[in-house]
Design an enzyme around this catalytic site. Structure first.
Site, PDB file in Angstrom:
ATOM      1  N   LYS A 222       0.764  -1.312   0.037  1.00 46.09           N
ATOM      2  CA  LYS A 222       0.029  -0.091  -0.020  1.00 46.09           C
ATOM      3  C   LYS A 222       0.779   1.416   0.109  1.00 46.09           C
ATOM      4  O   LYS A 222       1.945   1.253   0.694  1.00 46.09           O
ATOM      5  CB  LYS A 222      -0.740  -0.146   1.400  1.00 46.09           C
ATOM      6  CG  LYS A 222      -1.865   1.229   1.391  1.00 46.09           C
ATOM      7  CD  LYS A 222      -2.340   0.945   2.894  1.00 46.09           C
ATOM      8  CE  LYS A 222      -2.503   2.165   3.742  1.00 46.09           C
ATOM      9  NZ  LYS A 222      -2.361   3.377   3.305  1.00 46.09           N
TER      10      LYS A 222
ATOM     11  N   LYS B 100       7.414   0.906   1.555  1.00 51.03           N
ATOM     12  CA  LYS B 100       8.163   0.318   0.645  1.00 51.03           C
ATOM     13  C   LYS B 100       9.606   1.083   0.387  1.00 51.03           C
ATOM     14  O   LYS B 100      10.446   0.151   0.165  1.00 51.03           O
ATOM     15  CB  LYS B 100       7.353   0.401  -0.947  1.00 51.03           C
ATOM     16  CG  LYS B 100       6.218  -0.360  -0.512  1.00 51.03           C
ATOM     17  CD  LYS B 100       5.468  -0.598  -1.969  1.00 51.03           C
ATOM     18  CE  LYS B 100       4.919   1.020  -2.504  1.00 51.03           C
ATOM     19  NZ  LYS B 100       3.966   1.623  -1.385  1.00 51.03           N
TER      20      LYS B 100
ATOM     21  N   LYS C   1       5.313   8.102  -7.885  1.00 52.47           N
ATOM     22  CA  LYS C   1       5.763   9.254  -6.961  1.00 52.47           C
ATOM     23  C   LYS C   1       7.236   9.482  -7.152  1.00 52.47           C
ATOM     24  O   LYS C   1       7.853  10.468  -6.957  1.00 52.47           O
ATOM     25  CB  LYS C   1       5.399   8.715  -5.501  1.00 52.47           C
ATOM     26  CG  LYS C   1       5.439   9.803  -4.445  1.00 52.47           C
ATOM     27  CD  LYS C   1       4.635   9.252  -3.103  1.00 52.47           C
ATOM     28  CE  LYS C   1       5.032   7.828  -2.524  1.00 52.47           C
ATOM     29  NZ  LYS C   1       5.072   7.879  -1.134  1.00 52.47           N
TER      30      LYS C   1
ATOM     31  N   ASP D  29      -1.510  -0.150  -4.389  1.00 47.65           N
ATOM     32  CA  ASP D  29      -2.926   0.234  -3.944  1.00 47.65           C
ATOM     33  C   ASP D  29      -3.811  -0.415  -5.086  1.00 47.65           C
ATOM     34  O   ASP D  29      -5.166  -1.006  -4.496  1.00 47.65           O
ATOM     35  CB  ASP D  29      -3.169   1.619  -4.003  1.00 47.65           C
ATOM     36  CG  ASP D  29      -2.326   2.254  -2.832  1.00 47.65           C
ATOM     37  OD1 ASP D  29      -2.899   2.293  -1.662  1.00 47.65           O
ATOM     38  OD2 ASP D  29      -1.115   2.519  -3.053  1.00 47.65           O
TER      39      ASP D  29
HETATM   40  P1  ADP Z   1       6.057   4.014   0.331  1.00 46.93           P
HETATM   41  O1  ADP Z   1       7.237   3.697  -0.369  1.00 46.93           O
HETATM   42  O2  ADP Z   1       5.312   2.585   0.573  1.00 46.93           O
HETATM   43  O3  ADP Z   1       4.948   4.956  -0.172  1.00 46.93           O
HETATM   44  P2  ADP Z   1       7.766   5.428   2.254  1.00 46.93           P
HETATM   45  O4  ADP Z   1       8.752   4.395   2.299  1.00 46.93           O
HETATM   46  O5  ADP Z   1       7.913   6.500   1.528  1.00 46.93           O
HETATM   47  O6  ADP Z   1       6.421   4.594   1.886  1.00 46.93           O
HETATM   48  O7  ADP Z   1       7.533   5.538   3.967  1.00 46.93           O
HETATM   49  C1  ADP Z   1       6.399   6.360   4.103  1.00 46.93           C
HETATM   50  C2  ADP Z   1       6.828   7.301   5.394  1.00 46.93           C
HETATM   51  O8  ADP Z   1       6.824   6.326   6.670  1.00 46.93           O
HETATM   52  C3  ADP Z   1       8.289   7.830   5.407  1.00 46.93           C
HETATM   53  O9  ADP Z   1       8.257   8.873   5.951  1.00 46.93           O
HETATM   54  C4  ADP Z   1       9.011   6.836   6.379  1.00 46.93           C
HETATM   55  O10 ADP Z   1      10.034   7.657   6.823  1.00 46.93           O
HETATM   56  C5  ADP Z   1       8.207   6.203   7.212  1.00 46.93           C
HETATM   57  N1  ADP Z   1       8.270   4.905   7.496  1.00 46.93           N
HETATM   58  C6  ADP Z   1       8.704   3.689   6.906  1.00 46.93           C
HETATM   59  N2  ADP Z   1       8.955   2.621   7.701  1.00 46.93           N
HETATM   60  C7  ADP Z   1       9.182   3.161   9.075  1.00 46.93           C
HETATM   61  C8  ADP Z   1       9.462   2.405  10.342  1.00 46.93           C
HETATM   62  N3  ADP Z   1       9.802   1.330  10.246  1.00 46.93           N
HETATM   63  N4  ADP Z   1       9.736   3.468  11.337  1.00 46.93           N
HETATM   64  C9  ADP Z   1       9.332   4.643  11.467  1.00 46.93           C
HETATM   65  N5  ADP Z   1       8.760   5.293  10.111  1.00 46.93           N
HETATM   66  C10 ADP Z   1       8.561   4.529   8.994  1.00 46.93           C
HETATM   67 MG    MG Z   2       7.598   4.741  -2.234  1.00 49.30          MG
END
Ligand code: ADP
Ligand code: MG
Ligand code: SF4
Length: 286
Positions: free
Chosen positions: A10, A15, A41, A127
């Site tokens: 999601k 990720k 993104k 998603d």
């Molecule tokens: P996605 O790629 O799935 O959209 P992101 O990797 O960009 O998600 O992460 C979204 C947010 O959540 C970021 O700000 C990231 O720092 C935070 N985040 C992800 N994993 C963790 C974790 N294990 N602990 C704290 N914050 C996290």
């Molecule tokens: Mg991402």
């Protein structure tokens, strides 16, 4: 042939954070890694490059020009090769088709022959598992899929939908599931809930990544945890995760829950937690 691994989940579930830390941990361990951001993104590889944004493949090809490898691939932390597929102009075109075009171009430009990676990581959103975003699962591009999920229902719901897509394509040569990456784990019910979902769908959690402020702090300085806080416990979790996904090549065809079954499963967990306030996964299974 390098291992091609796809990370789905999601939006906002972690990720890109997880994938970049896996890439950094593998690079630290001596592996040659390519990371391909397949989310419109386009921020998959930022923490591998000091927080900088990369030109996307789709932006570079939009005017019909033929980009060179060095226009679309950049070298990041410890030699990780970073690529962002990019997305369509908002409101126009198919993001999934864009991923396909970007990956085809990387093959045409002989990225994999030139870089000779051991591991190729695809960071794909999940998603929607429309035909477009299922491309890396469907067309034999990837060997295994890992799905990032927290214990939030919408994350589990997205994971279950991904299992449906894998289940559909795996018998005809599509990728199989390596397992779940349980993210943002906190003390309490998140781990037993994810374990229960994994058991019911025929898979397992390959690692439990705690929710940690070290992740946000590292991200603020545009770096992975591996680079910014190499001695932290969180860095060791990412190292263990990275080792598991390259060394343990076992995979399954998951058994997704039917939508009504999934809703009932969630309700049972909710009722149980509201009643007892403590994780009792055995009681849910009964
Ligand atoms: P996605 O790629 O799935 O959209 P992101 O990797 O960009 O998600 O992460 C979204 C947010 O959540 C970021 O700000 C990231 O720092 C935070 N985040 C992800 N994993 C963790 C974790 N294990 N602990 C704290 N914050 C996290
Ligand atoms: Mg991402
Ligand atoms: Fe959008 Fe997916 Fe349809 Fe492409 S296949 S237009 S990404 S919904």
């Amino acid at each position: 042939r390098p291992q091609h691994l796809a990370i789905y989940g999601k939006g906002g579930i972690g990720k890109s954070t997880t994938t970049s830390n896996i890439a950094a941990a593998l690079a630290e361990a001596g592996y040659k890694v390519v990371q391909i951001g397949c989310d419109p993104k386009s921020d998959s590889t930022n923490t591998l490059r000091g927080g900088a944004w990369l030109n996307t493949v789709l932006d570079r090809t939009r005017d019909g020009s033929a980009p060179r490898l060095e226009d679309i691939a950049a070298v990041g932390y410890r030699g990780v090769i970073c690529v962002e597929a990019g997305g369509p102009v908002p409101g126009v075109g198919c993001a999934g088709r864009g991923i396909n075009a970007a990956i085809s171009l990387l093959h045409e430009l002989h990225l994999f022959e030139e870089a000779k990676p051991d591991v190729v990581l695809y960071d794909v959103l999940g998603d929607v598992v429309c035909g477009g975003f299922a491309v890396p699962i469907r067309e034999g591009l990837t060997d295994r899929v890992y799905v990032v999920s927290s214990a939030d229902f919408m994350a589990v719901y997205a994971a279950n939908n991904l299992f449906r897509a894998i289940n559909k394509y795996a018998p005809s040569g599509g990728a199989r599931l390596g397992g779940l990456i349980a993210n943002s784990i906190q003390p309490g019910f998140s781990r037993p809930l994810i374990d229960d979902f994994a058991a019911r769908t025929g898979t397992r959690a390959v690692e439990y990544v705690p929710r940690s402020p070290t992740v946000a702090q590292s991200e603020l300085c545009g770096r992975t945890v591996i680079e910014a806080a190499p001695a932290s416990p969180q860095a060791d979790v990412y190292r263990a995760l990275a080792r598991t996904i390259v060394e343990d090549t076992s995979s399954v065809i998951p058994k997704p829950l039917a939508p009504a079954e999934l809703r009932q499963w969630a309700r049972d967990w909710g009722d149980l937690l509201l009643r007892d306030g403590a994780p009792q996964p055995a009681a849910v299974a009964a």
